[in-house]
Design an enzyme around this catalytic site. Structure first.
Site, PDB file in Angstrom:
ATOM      1  N   PHE A 120       0.869  -1.179   0.000  1.00  0.00           N
ATOM      2  CA  PHE A 120       0.000   0.000   0.000  1.00  0.00           C
ATOM      3  C   PHE A 120       0.906   1.229   0.000  1.00  0.00           C
ATOM      4  O   PHE A 120       1.482   1.579   1.032  1.00  0.00           O
ATOM      5  CB  PHE A 120      -0.880  -0.048   1.252  1.00  0.00           C
ATOM      6  CG  PHE A 120      -1.918   1.030   1.383  1.00  0.00           C
ATOM      7  CD1 PHE A 120      -3.130   0.918   0.719  1.00  0.00           C
ATOM      8  CD2 PHE A 120      -1.711   2.120   2.219  1.00  0.00           C
ATOM      9  CE1 PHE A 120      -4.116   1.891   0.881  1.00  0.00           C
ATOM     10  CE2 PHE A 120      -2.684   3.086   2.392  1.00  0.00           C
ATOM     11  CZ  PHE A 120      -3.893   2.977   1.715  1.00  0.00           C
ATOM     12  N   GLN A 337       9.383  -3.184  33.597  1.00  0.00           N
ATOM     13  CA  GLN A 337       9.601  -2.794  34.990  1.00  0.00           C
ATOM     14  C   GLN A 337       9.534  -4.007  35.919  1.00  0.00           C
ATOM     15  O   GLN A 337      10.353  -4.149  36.837  1.00  0.00           O
ATOM     16  CB  GLN A 337       8.559  -1.754  35.411  1.00  0.00           C
ATOM     17  CG  GLN A 337       8.891  -1.014  36.695  1.00  0.00           C
ATOM     18  CD  GLN A 337      10.059  -0.054  36.522  1.00  0.00           C
ATOM     19  OE1 GLN A 337      10.453   0.265  35.400  1.00  0.00           O
ATOM     20  NE2 GLN A 337      10.613   0.413  37.624  1.00  0.00           N
ATOM     21  N   GLU A 364      -0.743   3.657  11.103  1.00  0.00           N
ATOM     22  CA  GLU A 364      -2.207   3.618  10.984  1.00  0.00           C
ATOM     23  C   GLU A 364      -2.832   4.877  11.584  1.00  0.00           C
ATOM     24  O   GLU A 364      -3.979   4.866  12.032  1.00  0.00           O
ATOM     25  CB  GLU A 364      -2.788   2.366  11.665  1.00  0.00           C
ATOM     26  CG  GLU A 364      -2.329   1.045  11.067  1.00  0.00           C
ATOM     27  CD  GLU A 364      -2.938   0.733   9.719  1.00  0.00           C
ATOM     28  OE1 GLU A 364      -3.903   1.429   9.326  1.00  0.00           O
ATOM     29  OE2 GLU A 364      -2.446  -0.191   9.051  1.00  0.00           O
TER      30      GLU A 364
END
Length: 385
Positions: A120, A337, A364
């Site tokens: 695309f 973490q 996106e």
């Protein structure tokens, strides 16, 4: 799809992801390449065409079904989904939304089977979050179109067999008009793909710049034929809305994996003679991540329902993409973490997913673009002052 058949598909994909792909994640990340046998297995399972119509060889999944499939695919490296996501998503949907019957019949069966890999080609160096500013141009010359310009960060470009290229065909039209889409096969004279990009994460999913220097294509390459002239922008926006729900579901799958990795580590790692899972501050991190995952899953499924019904194909996709991308980033950060120093080391799954997750807040449509879309839809004229 029949409920029993769909359940079988989900089970098969889950086994494939967890038994075959998960053990290869570190290798894929290190080599920046998807193994050929994984690609072939994905083809045989129909993963290159799960969102494409059955009449063209796809599985014809609804958005709600597709979201559930993406939950399973998101459990592993996102480069797996990237391998066939464009065929199902923004590239394949260009033809579904705007193609002529002849174009659909010629291209979609090969795209659905994975024999053709589609890209695309919309984003440009100066046209990312706002593709209406693209400068790639196409002009008619007899019974041909001549394309000139450049595209950036194009997924699967080094491997693509065909490019869905967006180019300005009417320079005098308003920015969101005067753009058309062309089918340009790889190897067309004047089309050049640059070396693949070296990214922060999502290794195994290749992107690259693509250049068009007097690329000539026949009139039949115009997506939609004469009816598609200057309608490329609306075609792109329709494809992107589908992609936002699709990618949001992928992020939910990743969040589930990150929660599982966090729980497994906290259940075995000891500090001061105790399992760190007994520490309430660690418990708080895990509870927050599970809650984020739970909310993300519900948000995606609700957006998918609205998309299928046609009642919300704009705000819902933007809401879920915004929430899911920020959500998975929080979950990834907590997972590192919880792992402490180990979470910062290459070869540890949460370190890799931390790098992979960062991109979701950008492509996106960035989180900031989603905020604007949502706010403008709600505020209407008030948003324009």
């Amino acid at each position: 799809m029949d409920a029993a058949d769909f359940s079988a598909v989900l089970s098969e994909v889950r086994r494939f992801v967890r038994d075959r792909v998960v053990p290869l994640e570190a290798e894929i990340d290190e080599k920046d390449e998807m193994p050929a046998d994984i690609r072939e297995a994905a083809k045989k399972m129909g993963l290159f065409g799960f969102a494409l119509p059955e009449e063209y060889g796809g599985l014809g999944l609804s958005m709600y079904e597709e979201a559930q499939l993406m939950f399973e695919l998101g459990y592993t490296t996102p480069s797996l989904r990237s391998m066939f996501g464009t065929n199902n998503g923004i590239a394949g949907h260009v033809l579904m939304v705007g193609g002529t019957e002849e174009q659909k019949a010629h291209w979609l069966p090969r795209i659905a089977s994975g024999d053709v890999l589609a890209s695309f080609a919309l984003t440009e160096p100066d046209a990312g979050s706002d593709p209406s500013t693209l400068t790639t141009k196409a002009h008619g010359d007899g019974d041909e179109w001549v394309i000139n310009g450049a595209k950036r960060y194009i997924t699967n470009a080094p491997l693509a067999d065909v490019f869905m290229v967006f180019a300005r065909t009417d320079p005098d039209a308003p920015r969101t008009r005067g753009i058309s889409t062309f089918l340009v096969p790889a190897g067309t004279p004047g089309l050049t793909v640059a070396p693949k990009d070296h990214k922060m994460g999502q290794f195994g999913a290749w992107t690259a710049d693509v250049f068009f220097d007097d690329v000539r294509v026949p009139a039949s390459a115009l997506v939609g034929g004469d009816a598609g002239l200057n309608r490329g922008f609306s075609t792109a926006m329709g494809c992107i809305a589908h992609g936002r729900v699709h990618i949001s579901a992928l992020m939910v799958g990743m969040a589930e994996r990150l929660v599982d990795e966090s729980v497994a580590y906290a259940s075995t790692r000891k500090q001061s003679g105790k399992l760190i899972g007994s520490f309430q501050l660690v418990q708080g991190l895990i509870a927050d991540s599970q809650t984020d995952y739970y909310a993300g899953r519900a948000t995606v499924l609700e957006a998918a329902r609205g998309f299928d019904a046609g009642t919300d194909t704009k705000v819902g996709p933007s809401c879920t993409k915004y929430f899911a991308s920020e959500m998975v980033w929080r979950v990834a950060d907590r997972a590192v973490q919880i792992h402490g120093g180990a979470g910062y080391m290459r070869g540890v799954a949460v370190e890799r997913f931390y790098r992979d997750a960062r991109l979701f807040r950008i492509y996106e449509g960035t989180s900031q673009v989603q905020q604007v879309i949502i706010a403008k839809a709600l505020l209407g004229d008030a948003a324009r002052g």
